[in-house]
Design a protein around this motif. Structure first.
Motif, PDB file in Angstrom:
ATOM      1  N   PHE A  57      -9.824 -18.400  -8.381  1.00  0.00           N
ATOM      2  CA  PHE A  57      -8.977 -18.064  -9.532  1.00  0.00           C
ATOM      3  C   PHE A  57      -9.572 -18.624 -10.824  1.00  0.00           C
ATOM      4  CE2 PHE A  57      -4.739 -17.597  -6.998  1.00  0.00           C
ATOM      5  CZ  PHE A  57      -5.153 -16.339  -6.596  1.00  0.00           C
ATOM      6  N   SER A  75      -5.194 -14.278 -11.962  1.00  0.00           N
ATOM      7  CA  SER A  75      -3.884 -14.848 -11.654  1.00  0.00           C
ATOM      8  C   SER A  75      -3.366 -14.314 -10.319  1.00  0.00           C
ATOM      9  CB  SER A  75      -2.894 -14.522 -12.774  1.00  0.00           C
ATOM     10  OG  SER A  75      -2.832 -13.139 -12.959  1.00  0.00           O
ATOM     11  N   SER A  83      -0.793 -14.551  -5.328  1.00  0.00           N
ATOM     12  CA  SER A  83      -0.841 -14.836  -6.758  1.00  0.00           C
ATOM     13  C   SER A  83      -0.956 -16.327  -7.010  1.00  0.00           C
ATOM     14  CB  SER A  83       0.430 -14.314  -7.427  1.00  0.00           C
ATOM     15  OG  SER A  83       1.512 -15.122  -7.015  1.00  0.00           O
ATOM     16  N   ILE A  84      -1.153 -16.665  -8.273  1.00  0.00           N
ATOM     17  CA  ILE A  84      -1.280 -18.066  -8.650  1.00  0.00           C
ATOM     18  C   ILE A  84       0.038 -18.806  -8.396  1.00  0.00           C
ATOM     19  CG2 ILE A  84      -0.625 -17.972 -11.101  1.00  0.00           C
ATOM     20  CD1 ILE A  84      -3.521 -19.435 -11.440  1.00  0.00           C
ATOM     21  N   GLU A  85       1.160 -18.069  -8.495  1.00  0.00           N
ATOM     22  CA  GLU A  85       2.456 -18.700  -8.182  1.00  0.00           C
ATOM     23  C   GLU A  85       2.527 -19.102  -6.715  1.00  0.00           C
ATOM     24  OE1 GLU A  85       4.616 -15.518 -10.518  1.00  0.00           O
ATOM     25  OE2 GLU A  85       2.568 -16.180 -10.990  1.00  0.00           O
TER      26      GLU A  85
END
Lengths: 305, 117
Positions: free
Chosen positions: A43, A49, A64-66
C-alpha cells in the motif's frame, strides 16, 4: 455556442467511452494466502488504499486500508488476506459505458472498482475516479480540434448573414424510375453539408434519411423534390411528390412492410425498412399522404443534440 | 486490416482502385439489403455484397464505406465501376460465396460492425 455545449460533450463522451478504454490495465493484486502484514509495504509503495484479491484468474475479494487497520488493531498481522477481505465485491465490466461507473462511484463512495471482462469473468483492470478524468480529458483533447472546426464553420455562415431569420434552401429535383441517378440528390446534399463543415454525425444521419426518401420517390412516383432547409440549429428536409400516395401510413411505417415490386428488391431496396431507417436517423419525422395526390415527408435533424 | 490483406485472404482480385490497396478497413458488413447497410454499418467499413448495381456504390458513399467486395465472382458493370472510381471507393472481387468470404475475414480478426469501436 454557450458553455452548456462543452458540458454536454463530456456527458456524451461518458456514454461513448467504455470503462475498458479508460481503466488502468496494470493491476497490483494479492493472493488470498498472502499475509495481511505484507500489505503495508504494498500500500505504501504504490500509494494505494485497497487492492483486489485474485486466485488464479478469478477475483475473489478486495482488501482495503481500513481492513488492514482493523487487523492491525486486533494484532493479527499474520492472518491471511482471505480471512479479512471483503468477499462481496462491487465490480464494473470493461464494456460498460463510463457513465455507469460515474454513477457507481457516486452511489457507493468507493475509491476504485475492479474491472472484469464480461465473457470470461477475468480481472482485466481497475478503475479510479482519476482514471475517468484522465480518459475523458484525453478523448476531449483529440475531439476538440475537429469539433471546433465543425462548429465554427457550420455556424459561421449564419453569423456572417445579418437578418432576423436566416435559412438556406437547397432544392433537388428527383425523377421517378430513373435508377441511374437514384440517390444523386442525397449524394449532392451530403457533399454540400460536408463542404459547409457540418459535423460528420449530422451529415451521416441526413445522408441515410434523405437517400431512403429519395429511393422512395424514385421507386413509387413519376417525380418529386427534395427541399433541404438549413437553419442555424437544425436542418429540415422535405421530400415531396405527386405520386400515388400511401393508403395506410400506419402500415407503411411497420418495419418490413413493403409494396415494392420485385425489381426494386433486386437493387437491394424495397424490404420495407426505408421509413423506419428514416425515423431512426432523424430527430423528427412527419409523414403526410393522400391517395392520388401525393406524399409529403418531413425530416428534422437537430445540429446540437 | 489493410485492403491488400483482405484481397489475399479472399483469394480476390482488384476490380478498380488498385492504388488504394494500402488503405485500412476497420470492420466489415456483409449484406445484400442496402437498407440494412444504411441502418447498421459504421464508417470505415468494408462492404461485402452479392449485388453489383450502382446503388451499392451510392449506398457505400452515403455511409462512408471504405471499400466494397463482391462475392460469388459477380463482376460489376461499367456503370458501377465508373461511379466507384468517381467516389474513390475501391472494388474487390472474390469467387467465394458470402458466408465463406465473411467467415475467412472474421477468422482473421476483422470485426463486425456491432463489435468494432
Amino acid at each position: 455556442m454557450g458553455k452548456d455545449d462543452g458540458f454536454g460533450r463530456v456527458q456524451e463522451l461518458s456514454y461513448e467511452l467504455k470503462v475498458g478504454e479508460v481503466m488502468t490495465t496494470t493491476v497490483i493484486t494479492v493472493a488470498p494466502d498472502n499475509r495481511v502484514g505484507d500489505l503495508r509495504e504494498l500500500f505504501r509503495a504504490n500509494k494505494m488504499s485497497g487492492t483486489p484479491v485474485v486466485a488464479g484468474d478469478r477475483l475473489v475479494g478486495i482488501i482495503s486500508i481500513e481492513d488492514f487497520i482493523k487487523c492491525l488493531a486486533d494484532g493479527e498481522m499474520d492472518c491471511p488476506v482471505r480471512m479479512r477481505m471483503t468477499e462481496k465485491v462491487e465490480v464494473l465490466y470493461a464494456d460498460e459505458p463510463v457513465v455507469h461507473a460515474i454513477h457507481k462511484f457516486d452511489r457507493r463512495g468507493f475509491g476504485r472498482f475492479p474491472v472484469l471482462d464480461r465473457k470470461t469473468g477475468h480481472l482485466v483492470g481497475i478503475l479510479s475516479k482519476g482514471d475517468i478524468i484522465k480518459g475523458l480529458l484525453k478523448k476531449l483533447e483529440i475531439d476538440y480540434h475537429e469539433e471546433e472546426i465543425h462548429h465554427y464553420r457550420a455556424s459561421h455562415i449564419f453569423e456572417d448573414i445579418l437578418a432576423d431569420k436566416t435559412a438556406i434552401r437547397l432544392k433537388y429535383d428527383v425523377r421517378g424510375k430513373d435508377f441511374e441517378n437514384a440517390g444523386a440528390s442525397a449524394s449532392a446534399l451530403k457533399k454540400t453539408l460536408s463542404r459547409l463543415g457540418f459535423h460528420p454525425q449530422v451529415i451521416r444521419r441526413v445522408a441515410i434519411a434523405t437517400y431512403e426518401a429519395e429511393m422512395n420517390i424514385v421507386v413509387f412516383t413519376p417525380k418529386g423534390q427534395m427541399l433541404a432547409d438549413i437553419h442555424p440549429d437544425h436542418i429540415e428536409v422535405k421530400a415531396v411528390d405527386k405520386g400515388p400516395g400511401i393508403p395506410d401510413i400506419e402500415r407503411a411505417l411497420v418495419p418490413g412492410f413493403s409494396t415494392a415490386p420485385e425489381w426494386v428488391r433486386e437493387l437491394g431496396f424495397g424490404a420495407g425498412m426505408g421509413l423506419s431507417n428514416i425515423q431512426k436517423s432523424s430527430d423528427k419525422m412527419v409523414l403526410k399522404s393522400k391517395v392520388g395526390k401525393g406524399t409529403d415527408l418531413r425530416m428534422t435533424f437537430f445540429l446540437y443534440r | 486490416m489493410k485492403l491488400e490483406e483482405v484481397r489475399r485472404i479472399l483469394d480476390g482480385e482488384v476490380v478498380s482502385g488498385s492504388k488504394s490497396l494500402d488503405i485500412e478497413v476497420a470492420m466489415a458488413c456483409g449484406a445484400d439489403l442496402m437498407s440494412d447497410v444504411l441502418a447498421f454499418i459504421k464508417q470505415d467499413a468494408l462492404l461485402i455484397t452479392g449485388l453489383t448495381n450502382p446503388q451499392v456504390v451510392r449506398t457505400a458513399e452515403m455511409v462512408d464505406v471504405k471499400a466494397i467486395c463482391f462475392v460469388r465472382g459477380k463482376r460489376p458493370g461499367q456503370e458501377t465501376i465508373t461511379m466507384a472510381q468517381k467516389k474513390s471507393i475501391p472494388l474487390l472481387l472474390t469467387h467465394l460465396p458470402m458466408f465463406e468470404a465473411c467467415g475467412r475475414l472474421y477468422k482473421n480478426g476483422l470485426p463486425g460492425c456491432s463489435e468494432a469501436e
